[in-house]
Design a protein around this motif. Structure first.
Motif, mmCIF file in Angstrom:
data_model
loop_
_atom_site.group_PDB
_atom_site.id
_atom_site.type_symbol
_atom_site.label_atom_id
_atom_site.label_comp_id
_atom_site.label_asym_id
_atom_site.label_seq_id
_atom_site.Cartn_x
_atom_site.Cartn_y
_atom_site.Cartn_z
ATOM 1 N N UNK A 77 0.784 -1.225 0.000
ATOM 2 C CA UNK A 77 0.000 0.000 0.000
ATOM 3 C C UNK A 77 0.819 1.280 0.000
ATOM 4 N N UNK A 78 2.125 1.163 -0.194
ATOM 5 C CA UNK A 78 3.006 2.333 -0.205
ATOM 6 C C UNK A 78 3.031 2.914 -1.614
ATOM 7 N N UNK A 79 2.856 4.238 -1.710
ATOM 8 C CA UNK A 79 2.873 4.869 -3.030
ATOM 9 C C UNK A 79 4.289 4.885 -3.588
ATOM 10 N N UNK A 80 4.393 4.687 -4.884
ATOM 11 C CA UNK A 80 5.664 4.642 -5.611
ATOM 12 C C UNK A 80 5.540 5.445 -6.898
ATOM 13 N N UNK A 81 6.674 5.724 -7.492
ATOM 14 C CA UNK A 81 6.717 6.353 -8.805
ATOM 15 C C UNK A 81 7.549 5.470 -9.722
ATOM 16 N N UNK A 82 6.959 5.047 -10.826
ATOM 17 C CA UNK A 82 7.703 4.316 -11.847
ATOM 18 C C UNK A 82 8.194 5.324 -12.879
#
Length: 139
Positions: A77-82
């Motif tokens: 549930x941790x936001x990430x950036x690809x």
């Protein structure tokens, strides 16, 4: 004006090492994505022609054009950036850079120029030789 990102290329020993990793990633996933924790706030400026500049072993060594920035959540549930990257690696004029965490913005004015481009006098020289000649001030 476009805006760039700069990031440490942890684990890579050289540009060739990075290119091998990219080739493997393309075979397995079809595109090269580098995942990071934070989404850049200046998304439009980055997508307007920005690149990711890689620091390899303490030297800003190369760049890849950024083609997309995708927000997602991982399995916890941790936001990430690809950060989606063009697979073409462009060697740049080497510059020392100390360690830092995550990514940083890099303005176009502060970004190192690309090494020899097609048609320039030293374009046929191997990248490592171009780097050495620049280091000692001969080109």
């Amino acid at each position: 004006m476009s805006l760039n990102l700069i990031k440490l290329c942890v684990g890579a020993e050289s540009i060739a090492d990075l290119e091998e990793w990219i080739a493997l990633r393309l075979r397995l996933a079809g595109e090269q994505i580098h995942t990071t924790r934070m989404m850049p706030k200046n998304r439009e400026a980055i997508l307007g022609g920005g690149s990711l500049y890689w620091v390899i072993k303490g030297i800003v060594s190369c760049r890849q054009r950024i083609t997309d920035l995708r927000a997602r959540r991982d399995e916890d549930g941790i936001s990430r950036c690809d950060i989606v990257l063009d697979p073409v690696v462009v060697a740049v004029d080497p510059r020392p850079r100390g360690p830092f965490q995550g990514w940083r913005y890099l303005s176009a004015a502060d970004a190192p120029p690309d090494l020899a481009t097609a048609g320039s006098a030293d374009a046929d020289l191997p990248i490592e030789l171009q780097r050495e000649l620049r280091t000692i001030g001969l080109v």
